[in-house]
Motif scaffolding. Structure first.
Motif, PDB file in Angstrom:
ATOM      1  N   GLN A 156      38.553 -26.448  98.220  1.00 32.49           N
ATOM      2  CA  GLN A 156      38.005 -26.659  96.867  1.00 32.49           C
ATOM      3  C   GLN A 156      37.307 -28.028  96.786  1.00 32.49           C
ATOM      4  N   ALA A 157      36.445 -28.271  97.759  1.00 40.56           N
ATOM      5  CA  ALA A 157      35.782 -29.584  97.824  1.00 40.56           C
ATOM      6  C   ALA A 157      34.313 -29.412  98.217  1.00 40.56           C
ATOM      7  N   ILE A 158      33.584 -30.513  98.116  1.00 34.66           N
ATOM      8  CA  ILE A 158      32.179 -30.512  98.552  1.00 34.66           C
ATOM      9  C   ILE A 158      32.126 -30.976 100.001  1.00 34.66           C
ATOM     10  N   THR A 159      31.331 -30.279 100.792  1.00 34.77           N
ATOM     11  CA  THR A 159      31.151 -30.732 102.175  1.00 34.77           C
ATOM     12  C   THR A 159      29.670 -30.657 102.557  1.00 34.77           C
ATOM     13  N   THR A 160      29.208 -31.658 103.268  1.00 39.73           N
ATOM     14  CA  THR A 160      27.806 -31.648 103.722  1.00 39.73           C
ATOM     15  C   THR A 160      27.730 -31.384 105.229  1.00 39.73           C
ATOM     16  N   GLU A 161      28.904 -31.214 105.842  1.00 40.09           N
ATOM     17  CA  GLU A 161      28.968 -31.119 107.305  1.00 40.09           C
ATOM     18  C   GLU A 161      28.170 -29.950 107.883  1.00 40.09           C
ATOM     19  N   ASN A 162      28.323 -28.784 107.288  1.00 41.25           N
ATOM     20  CA  ASN A 162      27.667 -27.603 107.857  1.00 41.25           C
ATOM     21  C   ASN A 162      26.401 -27.189 107.100  1.00 41.25           C
ATOM     22  N   ALA A 163      25.986 -28.050 106.196  1.00 40.52           N
ATOM     23  CA  ALA A 163      24.820 -27.694 105.374  1.00 40.52           C
ATOM     24  C   ALA A 163      23.550 -27.667 106.225  1.00 40.52           C
ATOM     25  N   GLN A 164      22.759 -26.625 106.039  1.00 41.36           N
ATOM     26  CA  GLN A 164      21.474 -26.493 106.729  1.00 41.36           C
ATOM     27  C   GLN A 164      20.367 -26.610 105.675  1.00 41.36           C
ATOM     28  N   PRO A 165      19.762 -27.783 105.533  1.00 42.90           N
ATOM     29  CA  PRO A 165      18.712 -27.951 104.509  1.00 42.90           C
ATOM     30  C   PRO A 165      17.549 -26.990 104.765  1.00 42.90           C
ATOM     31  N   PHE A 166      17.026 -26.416 103.693  1.00 51.10           N
ATOM     32  CA  PHE A 166      15.837 -25.575 103.893  1.00 51.10           C
ATOM     33  C   PHE A 166      14.564 -26.410 103.833  1.00 51.10           C
TER      34      PHE A 166
ATOM     35  N   THR B  72      17.624 -42.464  87.297  1.00 49.88           N
ATOM     36  CA  THR B  72      16.576 -42.612  86.275  1.00 49.88           C
ATOM     37  C   THR B  72      15.362 -41.765  86.649  1.00 49.88           C
ATOM     38  N   LEU B  73      15.030 -41.776  87.934  1.00 50.38           N
ATOM     39  CA  LEU B  73      13.790 -41.129  88.377  1.00 50.38           C
ATOM     40  C   LEU B  73      13.884 -39.599  88.389  1.00 50.38           C
ATOM     41  N   LEU B  74      14.957 -39.093  89.000  1.00 54.29           N
ATOM     42  CA  LEU B  74      15.004 -37.641  89.242  1.00 54.29           C
ATOM     43  C   LEU B  74      15.038 -36.795  87.963  1.00 54.29           C
ATOM     44  N   PRO B  75      15.803 -37.171  86.927  1.00 54.13           N
ATOM     45  CA  PRO B  75      15.794 -36.341  85.703  1.00 54.13           C
ATOM     46  C   PRO B  75      14.418 -36.260  85.040  1.00 54.13           C
ATOM     47  N   ALA B  76      13.572 -37.277  85.295  1.00 60.29           N
ATOM     48  CA  ALA B  76      12.222 -37.225  84.725  1.00 60.29           C
ATOM     49  C   ALA B  76      11.291 -36.415  85.620  1.00 60.29           C
ATOM     50  N   PHE B  77      11.596 -36.380  86.907  1.00 54.56           N
ATOM     51  CA  PHE B  77      10.693 -35.734  87.855  1.00 54.56           C
ATOM     52  C   PHE B  77      10.894 -34.222  87.905  1.00 54.56           C
ATOM     53  N   PHE B  78      12.151 -33.769  87.776  1.00 55.37           N
ATOM     54  CA  PHE B  78      12.428 -32.332  87.773  1.00 55.37           C
ATOM     55  C   PHE B  78      12.732 -31.879  86.346  1.00 55.37           C
ATOM     56  N   GLN B  79      12.421 -30.625  86.088  1.00 56.21           N
ATOM     57  CA  GLN B  79      12.594 -30.115  84.716  1.00 56.21           C
ATOM     58  C   GLN B  79      14.073 -30.142  84.287  1.00 56.21           C
ATOM     59  N   ASN B  80      14.943 -29.802  85.211  1.00 55.28           N
ATOM     60  CA  ASN B  80      16.367 -29.802  84.873  1.00 55.28           C
ATOM     61  C   ASN B  80      17.155 -30.405  86.031  1.00 55.28           C
ATOM     62  N   VAL B  81      17.954 -31.404  85.719  1.00 54.42           N
ATOM     63  CA  VAL B  81      18.727 -32.081  86.768  1.00 54.42           C
ATOM     64  C   VAL B  81      20.177 -32.207  86.336  1.00 54.42           C
ATOM     65  N   VAL B  82      21.081 -31.869  87.253  1.00 53.42           N
ATOM     66  CA  VAL B  82      22.506 -32.135  87.016  1.00 53.42           C
ATOM     67  C   VAL B  82      23.024 -32.934  88.210  1.00 53.42           C
ATOM     68  N   PHE B  83      23.966 -33.789  87.942  1.00 51.89           N
ATOM     69  CA  PHE B  83      24.540 -34.587  89.024  1.00 51.89           C
ATOM     70  C   PHE B  83      25.832 -33.927  89.486  1.00 51.89           C
ATOM     71  N   ILE B  84      25.857 -33.580  90.749  1.00 51.06           N
ATOM     72  CA  ILE B  84      27.003 -32.868  91.323  1.00 51.06           C
ATOM     73  C   ILE B  84      28.053 -33.895  91.762  1.00 51.06           C
ATOM     74  N   GLU B  85      29.193 -33.820  91.140  1.00 54.85           N
ATOM     75  CA  GLU B  85      30.248 -34.780  91.488  1.00 54.85           C
ATOM     76  C   GLU B  85      31.520 -34.103  91.991  1.00 54.85           C
ATOM     77  N   SER B  86      31.614 -32.791  91.812  1.00 55.45           N
ATOM     78  CA  SER B  86      32.836 -32.110  92.251  1.00 55.45           C
ATOM     79  C   SER B  86      32.523 -30.671  92.663  1.00 55.45           C
ATOM     80  N   TYR B  87      33.491 -30.062  93.282  1.00 52.59           N
ATOM     81  CA  TYR B  87      33.382 -28.659  93.684  1.00 52.59           C
ATOM     82  C   TYR B  87      33.148 -27.779  92.456  1.00 52.59           C
TER      83      TYR B  87
END
Lengths: 230, 218
Positions: A161-171, A92-107
């Motif tokens: 062909q999947a989502i992984t957060t293991e090697n992600a380096q947040p900026f 509820t909060l994020l789509p109002a806070f950012f101009q454009n929001v999509v929910f990532i559910e798959s690769y």
């Protein structure tokens, strides 16, 4: 079962009922308290931040729960499931806070949507306090989050062909704390009070997120120039 | 039958034992009433050990609405939700000057403009039980259940209302109400609670003061 045991005694009918009720109350006092946090969350009144953001709710986030097993006599075990309410609230909060929001559910979503960054919220800690432990007439919940902004490409596991957060380096990565309380006088039961305190904590998390977002190091630079700041 | 009637009369008579002190300091009262526009009554919830009770806020709002049908009172929950997150315990303005800063957010200013808010009234305080004494024994037997004994406890309320004139951007008054009373619970087979309406009296006292300030009818 309690009734069956009492049938074997020679007590009167009323006495049996009273004894059965007492036994059930005693058992209820020792049993685990389970709360699936529920509440309604308002859409925030904000001027949207002009960026396009993907939001990734991890499995751990969606299914988050606090489990606290009783360690002493007279204590009860607690299981507080916040996952569904977390997703409901941040959706509820994020789509109002950012101009454009999509929910990532798959690769495929990562390839389909052109977003400036993917926001990944994580619940790193939840603590609670009830009057039994503190002698203060309020039920309290503390939540601690870790929020990360990640480049979408870093979440792609092309091989599987999947989502992984293991090697992600947040900026950008920052902690967020939230607190909610409910006075004992307001509610009928422990579970209602803990639910209400959790809802207040979620609302507080949103308030903290909105008011502190612009002060997070690196965020303003990214908002000013989403393509290059990463 | 006669005993029951006697108990009802005793309950009614003893239930009213509450003392109340009210205090008021106000400026710029709207002589002809507040006219068009609306007010909102909000509870303070930032103290660590208590929250101002939502039902007390509802009670004062109801008292003001009933006292002058011309005054439009926005329900507290509706107001807080419609302006989320700016009136949460973490973010709620503690002074009228903070509201000016809030008005720099265009969407908040628009929302407050839509509500046509004239006065924002903050209530801070609580009702709590104080001393208690007495003892009561209850038992269950094959022939029935019953209690015997006597219990008594005190209750105190202390609330302060701060009135902000939203149009002028200034604080225009403070009112307070302190009430206290003693409740009793005698039990001869059946416990009979004789409750002192301490919070209700505080609501009525503070509601009356607010009505006097805001309404041309008072």
């Amino acid at each position: 079962m309690v009734e069956r045991l009492l049938d074997s005694t020679t007590l009167g009918r009323r006495a049996k009922s009273a004894l059965a009720l007492t036994c059930l109350l005693a058992l209820a006092a020792c049993s685990a308290r389970e709360v699936v946090v529920e509440g309604s969350f308002p859409t925030p009144v904000v001027d949207p931040v002009p960026v396009s953001v993907g939001v990734l709710f991890t499995k751990e986030f969606r299914e988050h729960e606090l489990v606290d097993d009783a360690t002493g006599r007279g204590e009860a075990s607690w299981r507080v499931s916040t996952g569904v309410a977390q997703v409901d609230f941040w959706s509820t909060l994020l789509p109002a806070f950012f101009q454009n929001v999509v929910f990532i559910e798959s690769y495929e979503d990562l390839n389909t949507y052109d977003v400036d960054a993917v926001l990944i919220p994580e619940v790193t800690d939840v603590q609670y306090a009830i009057p039994l432990y503190t002698n203060v007439k309020v039920y309290e919940i503390w939540m601690r989050y870790q929020l990360s902004l990640v480049e979408p490409d870093q979440l792609k596991d092309d091989e599987n062909q999947a989502i992984t957060t293991e090697n992600a380096q947040p900026f950008v990565q920052w902690p967020l704390t939230a607190y909610g309380k409910t006075p004992t006088a307001f509610l009928q039961s422990d579970t209602d009070a803990v639910n209400q305190a959790a809802v207040m904590a979620l609302r507080d998390a949103g308030a903290n997120f909105i008011t502190s977002f612009g002060r997070v190091p690196g965020v303003l630079e990214w908002v000013a120039n989403p393509e290059e700041a990463q | 039958m006669r005993v029951t009637a006697l108990l009802v009369v005793a309950t009614t008579l003893l239930g009213g034992c509450v003392t109340a002190n009210v205090d008021e300091m106000t400026f710029d009262a709207p002589v002809a009433g507040m006219g068009e526009g609306s007010i909102v009554i909000l509870g303070r919830r930032h103290a660590p050990d208590y929250d101002t009770e939502p039902d007390f806020i509802d009670c004062i709002g109801g008292h003001v609405s009933r006292g002058d049908a011309g005054i439009s009172v926005i329900p507290e929950r509706q107001f807080i939700d419609s302006l989320y997150p700016w009136f949460e315990p973490r973010t709620a303005p503690l002074s009228i000057e903070s509201v000016d800063r809030l008005m720099t957010v265009p969407s908040v200013a628009n929302k407050l403009g839509e509500l046509d808010l004239q006065y924002m009234i903050w209530i801070d305080g609580r009702t709590e039980d104080t001393n208690s004494s007495g003892s009561m024994t209850c038992g269950v037997g094959p022939t029935g259940a019953g209690c015997f004994g006597f219990g008594t406890w005190g209750t105190e309320s202390e609330y302060e209302a701060t009135i902000w004139n939203f149009g002028e951007g200034s604080e225009v008054g403070r009112m307070s109400a302190q009430t206290s009373g003693q409740s009793y619970m005698p039990a001869v087979v059946v416990p009979i609670p004789i409750i002192a309406p301490v919070q209700d009296t505080a609501c009525e006292s503070l509601g009356n003061q607010l009505l006097q300030y805001l309404s041309a009818e008072s």
